[in-house]
Design an enzyme around this catalytic site. Structure first.
Site, PDB file in Angstrom:
ATOM      1  N   ASN A 213       0.845  -1.201   0.000  1.00 51.07           N
ATOM      2  CA  ASN A 213       0.000   0.000   0.000  1.00 51.07           C
ATOM      3  C   ASN A 213       0.875   1.243   0.000  1.00 51.07           C
ATOM      4  O   ASN A 213       2.097   1.155   0.001  1.00 51.07           O
ATOM      5  CB  ASN A 213      -0.969  -0.019   1.182  1.00 51.07           C
ATOM      6  CG  ASN A 213      -0.219  -0.080   2.505  1.00 51.07           C
ATOM      7  OD1 ASN A 213       0.534   0.828   2.850  1.00 51.07           O
ATOM      8  ND2 ASN A 213      -0.400  -1.179   3.239  1.00 51.07           N
ATOM      9  N   LYS A 292       8.133 -17.259 -10.609  1.00 52.15           N
ATOM     10  CA  LYS A 292       7.334 -16.187 -11.183  1.00 52.15           C
ATOM     11  C   LYS A 292       6.128 -16.778 -11.918  1.00 52.15           C
ATOM     12  O   LYS A 292       6.277 -17.725 -12.710  1.00 52.15           O
ATOM     13  CB  LYS A 292       8.193 -15.378 -12.158  1.00 52.15           C
ATOM     14  CG  LYS A 292       7.476 -14.174 -12.697  1.00 52.15           C
ATOM     15  CD  LYS A 292       8.329 -13.395 -13.675  1.00 52.15           C
ATOM     16  CE  LYS A 292       7.501 -12.277 -14.279  1.00 52.15           C
ATOM     17  NZ  LYS A 292       8.135 -11.688 -15.439  1.00 52.15           N
ATOM     18  N   PRO A 310      -2.241 -11.888  10.485  1.00 60.52           N
ATOM     19  CA  PRO A 310      -2.448 -11.697  11.928  1.00 60.52           C
ATOM     20  C   PRO A 310      -2.613 -10.209  12.233  1.00 60.52           C
ATOM     21  O   PRO A 310      -2.005  -9.363  11.559  1.00 60.52           O
ATOM     22  CB  PRO A 310      -1.148 -12.230  12.543  1.00 60.52           C
ATOM     23  CG  PRO A 310      -0.139 -12.204  11.450  1.00 60.52           C
ATOM     24  CD  PRO A 310      -0.901 -12.395  10.170  1.00 60.52           C
ATOM     25  N   ASP A 311      -3.413  -9.898  13.232  1.00 63.58           N
ATOM     26  CA  ASP A 311      -3.555  -8.507  13.673  1.00 63.58           C
ATOM     27  C   ASP A 311      -2.502  -8.263  14.761  1.00 63.58           C
ATOM     28  O   ASP A 311      -2.656  -8.708  15.903  1.00 63.58           O
ATOM     29  CB  ASP A 311      -4.969  -8.251  14.197  1.00 63.58           C
ATOM     30  CG  ASP A 311      -5.202  -6.760  14.443  1.00 63.58           C
ATOM     31  OD1 ASP A 311      -4.269  -6.081  14.929  1.00 63.58           O
ATOM     32  OD2 ASP A 311      -6.308  -6.279  14.135  1.00 63.58           O
ATOM     33  N   PHE A 332      -3.228   3.106  15.627  1.00 66.40           N
ATOM     34  CA  PHE A 332      -3.567   4.136  14.651  1.00 66.40           C
ATOM     35  C   PHE A 332      -4.743   3.640  13.831  1.00 66.40           C
ATOM     36  O   PHE A 332      -4.933   2.431  13.666  1.00 66.40           O
ATOM     37  CB  PHE A 332      -2.369   4.428  13.726  1.00 66.40           C
ATOM     38  CG  PHE A 332      -1.552   5.592  14.189  1.00 66.40           C
ATOM     39  CD1 PHE A 332      -0.799   5.508  15.353  1.00 66.40           C
ATOM     40  CD2 PHE A 332      -1.540   6.781  13.473  1.00 66.40           C
ATOM     41  CE1 PHE A 332      -0.050   6.587  15.798  1.00 66.40           C
ATOM     42  CE2 PHE A 332      -0.784   7.872  13.900  1.00 66.40           C
ATOM     43  CZ  PHE A 332      -0.049   7.773  15.064  1.00 66.40           C
ATOM     44  N   LYS A 346     -12.765   1.190  16.669  1.00 64.77           N
ATOM     45  CA  LYS A 346     -11.498   0.470  16.505  1.00 64.77           C
ATOM     46  C   LYS A 346     -10.753   0.364  17.830  1.00 64.77           C
ATOM     47  O   LYS A 346     -10.137  -0.650  18.132  1.00 64.77           O
ATOM     48  CB  LYS A 346     -10.632   1.170  15.452  1.00 64.77           C
ATOM     49  CG  LYS A 346      -9.599   0.281  14.830  1.00 64.77           C
ATOM     50  CD  LYS A 346      -9.041   0.843  13.529  1.00 64.77           C
ATOM     51  CE  LYS A 346      -9.905   0.528  12.326  1.00 64.77           C
ATOM     52  NZ  LYS A 346      -9.332   0.946  11.066  1.00 64.77           N
TER      53      LYS A 346
HETATM   54  N1  CTP Z   1      -2.755  -3.308  12.616  1.00 64.33           N
HETATM   55  C1  CTP Z   1      -1.914  -4.342  12.945  1.00 64.33           C
HETATM   56  N2  CTP Z   1      -1.987  -5.530  12.274  1.00 64.33           N
HETATM   57  C2  CTP Z   1      -2.885  -5.704  11.277  1.00 64.33           C
HETATM   58  C3  CTP Z   1      -3.752  -4.646  10.923  1.00 64.33           C
HETATM   59  C4  CTP Z   1      -3.663  -3.464  11.608  1.00 64.33           C
HETATM   60  O1  CTP Z   1      -1.097  -4.185  13.861  1.00 64.33           O
HETATM   61  N3  CTP Z   1      -2.921  -6.864  10.647  1.00 64.33           N
HETATM   62  C5  CTP Z   1      -2.699  -2.069  13.391  1.00 64.33           C
HETATM   63  C6  CTP Z   1      -2.214  -0.856  12.634  1.00 64.33           C
HETATM   64  O2  CTP Z   1      -0.834  -0.696  12.758  1.00 64.33           O
HETATM   65  C7  CTP Z   1      -2.998   0.262  13.310  1.00 64.33           C
HETATM   66  C8  CTP Z   1      -4.292  -0.382  13.720  1.00 64.33           C
HETATM   67  O3  CTP Z   1      -4.014  -1.768  13.789  1.00 64.33           O
HETATM   68  O4  CTP Z   1      -2.375   0.694  14.491  1.00 64.33           O
HETATM   69  C9  CTP Z   1      -5.458  -0.163  12.823  1.00 64.33           C
HETATM   70  O5  CTP Z   1      -5.124  -0.372  11.490  1.00 64.33           O
HETATM   71  P1  CTP Z   1      -6.196  -0.205  10.340  1.00 64.33           P
HETATM   72  O6  CTP Z   1      -5.623  -0.712   9.060  1.00 64.33           O
HETATM   73  O7  CTP Z   1      -6.765   1.185  10.358  1.00 64.33           O
HETATM   74  O8  CTP Z   1      -7.335  -1.132  10.863  1.00 64.33           O
HETATM   75  P2  CTP Z   1      -7.798  -2.554  10.513  1.00 64.33           P
HETATM   76  O9  CTP Z   1      -7.700  -3.384  11.726  1.00 64.33           O
HETATM   77  O10 CTP Z   1      -7.095  -3.059   9.297  1.00 64.33           O
HETATM   78  O11 CTP Z   1      -9.333  -2.295  10.212  1.00 64.33           O
HETATM   79  P3  CTP Z   1     -10.081  -1.860   8.859  1.00 64.33           P
HETATM   80  O12 CTP Z   1      -9.150  -2.131   7.726  1.00 64.33           O
HETATM   81  O13 CTP Z   1     -11.282  -2.699   8.870  1.00 64.33           O
HETATM   82  O14 CTP Z   1     -10.386  -0.405   9.040  1.00 64.33           O
END
Ligand code: CTP
Length: 409
Positions: A213, A292, A310-311, A332, A346
């Protein structure tokens, strides 16, 4: 940004080829709003003329303790009492030895000795040949000047004027300026270990392609810098970005979300603050091809299946350290609309005490932004400003929310 506005710096030059960099340093300090009084040793004048430094600083250069311009004939007292800091750049091996001995037979060492030690800090940017730098005498002297209260800024490594390669190059003018700005910053995070994620992640489809991104990493890098300036020990886990590492910050480079998670988990075991600014890819190709992916001539595009990443923030926020209050987590939220509602939701979903919202598409790659801070007490806006300034404000906001550290053993 005028980050040294109101500061009066005595810039001392001693003998060394790196004197040419001192001219640039003088210019940068003035650009940052400082006033600069240059003092040169006789040896420094062999390398660069006072005329250059006078032109750049807008003040006549001092070189002798017998300078009749001072009505009381005491330039060592007058110059050192006016200073907010004395910076010696370049600082030769000989000058370090002179400081150790408390010598006072020429103006620059005399004014260092005469400075009010509690009020006027002394910062040294050494510059010398690598053998001179490594010599036990120099290392012993450096340890002694540090013990006597001087701040030794360290040296760079690389090609030297003598043709050799190694440690002992003077830091670049930008680096010394950055160190001086950091030196003056209030130490809101002293004793803390701050972990920051920044930039995008890159999720490979095959060895040459992937999804990513537009995150530039700028906000996270600024936060890492501001946290270090505030006295924290900082580790920055960075996705693929083209940004220089802020001075004094430890950087771990990663590509994918899973690599970022592994690096973060390792660091989170000892961190006291975690700031997740990274724009982590939510999904990755379920299967990255080892080779590739080629067109097969059928005219049909390949179908890619995705799997969720993973989040990182949510998983750290649920760790024992975070839940016990030993690790303060800041998330964030990059949103495109309804910032307050999304950021509030969030914050609850991620389980973090502080969530910082911004309008993502407006901020990506830019040098400025506006932030919305959402915590248990409500929300507060940090209005539109440079990311540098916002990072400093945010660090202060975070520090104000931290439980005080237990006293050190
Ligand atoms: N984040 C993370 N790991 C992920 C996704 C997000 O650590 N896999 C963290 C980002 O660094 C940020 C926060 O979670 O601090 C929110 O990120 P954002 O992309 O805005 O949120 P998402 O959880 O992806 O939710 P959505 O895309 O549904 O808005």
């Amino acid at each position: 940004m005028n980050e040294l506005a109101g500061k009066h710096i005595v810039l001392g030059l001693t003998g060394g080829v790196a004197c040419y960099k001192a001219a640039e340093l003088c210019r940068l300090l003035i650009k940052e709003g400082a006033t600069v009084q240059v003092v040169m040793t006789e040896a420094a004048e062999q390398f660069i003329t006072p005329v250059t430094l006078q032109a750049l600083s807008g003040r006549t250069v001092y070189g002798s303790q017998w300078d009749a311009r001072e009505p009381n004939n005491m330039p060592h007292i007058n110059l050192s009492r006016e200073a907010d800091a004395i910076v010696i750049a370049p600082c030769s091996a000989d000058f370090i030895a002179r400081l150790v001995q408390g010598r006072a037979d020429e103006l620059l060492s005399l004014l260092c000795l005469a400075r009010p030690i509690e009020r006027v800090p002394l910062l040294l940017a050494p510059a010398m040949n690598r053998e001179m730098w490594a010599h036990p005498a120099t290392q012993r002297n450096l340890a002694q000047v540090a013990q006597d209260g001087a701040v030794v800024l360290g040296v760079g490594s690389g090609d030297q004027a003598c043709g050799e390669t190694g440690d002992g190059r003077m830091l670049e003018a930008e680096e010394i300026t950055e160190e001086l700005i950091a030196f003056f910053a209030p130490k809101h995070l002293a004793g803390h270990k701050v972990l920051v994620t920044a930039g995008p992640t890159f999720e490979a489809m095959d060895p040459v392609r992937g999804i990513t991104n537009h995150s530039s990493g700028k906000m996270g890098f600024h936060i890492a810098r501001a946290a270090r300036e505030a006295g924290a020990e900082v580790t920055l886990v960075a996705g693929p970005v083209h940004l220089p590492t802020p001075r004094g910050v430890r950087r771990v480079d990663v590509q994918s979300a899973r690599q970022m998670l592994a690096a973060v988990e390792q660091q989170a075991a000892t961190a006291t603050v975690f700031v997740a600014t990274a724009a982590v890819a939510d999904w990755r190709p379920a299967q990255a091809s080892e080779q590739k992916i080629k067109k097969d001539g059928s005219g049909l595009a390949p179908t890619l299946a995705f799997t969720e990443n993973p989040d990182i923030l949510a998983s750290v926020a649920q760790s024992d350290r975070a839940r016990s209050g030993a690790l303060y987590c800041v998330g964030f939220a990059a949103e495109s609309h309804d910032l307050l509602a999304h950021a509030t939701a969030k914050r609850a979903r991620k389980g973090v005490p502080l969530l910082v919202g911004n309008i993502g598409p407006a901020a990506f790659g830019q040098d400025d932004n506006a932030l919305l801070l959402v915590d248990a007490g409500g929300h507060r806006e940090l209005p539109h400003a440079s990311k540098r300034l916002l990072a400093r404000q945010l660090v202060q906001e975070i520090a104000a929310r931290l439980p005080s550290l237990p006293p050190r053993a």
